[in-house]
Design an enzyme around this catalytic site. Sequence first.
Site, PDB file in Angstrom:
ATOM      1  NE  ARG A 132      -3.890   0.522   1.941  1.00 58.03           N
ATOM      2  CZ  ARG A 132      -5.111   0.569   2.465  1.00 58.03           C
ATOM      3  NH1 ARG A 132      -5.346   1.313   3.529  1.00 58.03           N
ATOM      4  NH2 ARG A 132      -6.102  -0.108   1.931  1.00 58.03           N
ATOM      5  CG  HIS A 190      -8.417   0.109  -2.813  1.00 58.03           C
ATOM      6  ND1 HIS A 190      -7.616  -0.964  -2.486  1.00 58.03           N
ATOM      7  CD2 HIS A 190      -9.123   0.397  -1.678  1.00 58.03           C
ATOM      8  CE1 HIS A 190      -7.827  -1.295  -1.217  1.00 58.03           C
ATOM      9  NE2 HIS A 190      -8.733  -0.492  -0.711  1.00 58.03           N
ATOM     10  CD  GLN A 228     -13.142  -2.084  -0.569  1.00 59.85           C
ATOM     11  OE1 GLN A 228     -12.355  -2.076   0.374  1.00 59.85           O
ATOM     12  NE2 GLN A 228     -14.371  -2.573  -0.466  1.00 59.85           N
ATOM     13  CG  ASP A 242     -13.509   6.445  -1.021  1.00 55.22           C
ATOM     14  OD1 ASP A 242     -13.491   6.289   0.220  1.00 55.22           O
ATOM     15  OD2 ASP A 242     -12.475   6.377  -1.733  1.00 55.22           O
ATOM     16  CB  CYS A 297     -14.034   1.245   0.070  1.00 50.80           C
ATOM     17  SG  CYS A 297     -13.575   2.992   0.187  1.00 50.80           S
TER      18      CYS A 297
END
Length: 309
Positions: free
Chosen positions: A100, A127, A130, A227, A267
């Site tokens: 990450r 991402h 996810q 998000d 998420c």
Amino acid sequence: MKDLVTIADLTTEDVRALLKLAHDVKAHPTRFRSTLSGHTLAMIFQKSSTRTRVSFEVGMSQLGGSALFLSGRDIQLGRGEPLSDTAQVLSRYVDGIMARTYAHSDVTTLAEFASIPVINGLTDLTHPCQALADLQTIEEHFDEEHGLELGDLKMAYVGDGNNMAHSLALAAAKVGMTFACAAPEGYWMDPEIVASAKATASSMNASVIETTDPAAAVAGAHVVYTDVWASMGQEDEQEKRVRDFAGFEVNAALMAVADQRTIFMHCLPAHRGEEVSAEVCDGPASVIFDQAENRLHMQKAIMITLMGD
Ligand code: CP
Ligand code: NVA
């Protein structure tokens, strides 16, 4: 499939196979308990994480392997050791790397120099883990409850055209799902990613729509996704973003224009009262904790696919 850096690199068949395996892993976890026996995953984190860290670590343990948490600050990478050297050194010890990072190029560099699989655990640009887990959540919900396939659905994403929007657009396109993104001027998705998603979508008879009107995006949508307005690394812009995103909250009035079977997705972590009202986030249409759970099952499917013998 050697690495998972971006969903753009996967074929529709890769995505379908990961979904099938993730459903199997979820339904029959004990069948897979020694699939990665003796394997080790190195997990490099330059940013915070709850779900990604825990689901990869628990996932490895449930598959018979183990995971090493490597904070970007504590390993020599944080003191300037090149990523290319880090990738080659880790390749001599472990069987896979999950990273990450801030810069997306850090993950591509790790993938270039590692001789073992590299998994993107979130970058500023994408991402993928996810978004793949989210396809699993959407598929299980609409297939079981309504007999609808992914390609029959429309997803509306309301908010920042960020890493999450990018991976969702790419993932939706791979399975023929229509994707509509509503973002204020100046917060739109990366044009290269949009072009890639549009090219895939058109080959799947689907479309990628961009608008500044949340209601236009959400109209008739089966999935409403949002998000945070300020992602990790953008904390200094929080106040400006709260102003710029006025009118972009996912609330009951906005959900009312969606399909009546719609689900709300995020998420996490969520900021109730900013990008989503508490009423929607914790309401009956919300599947946020199914999403979090499916990170575990999809992560296991990804690791078995990339690191299994
Ligand atoms: N959704 C997600 O990636 O959560 P974490 O930041 O907690 O890993
Ligand atoms: N866009 C968010 C996602 C967190 C999982 C971020 O990058 O902080």
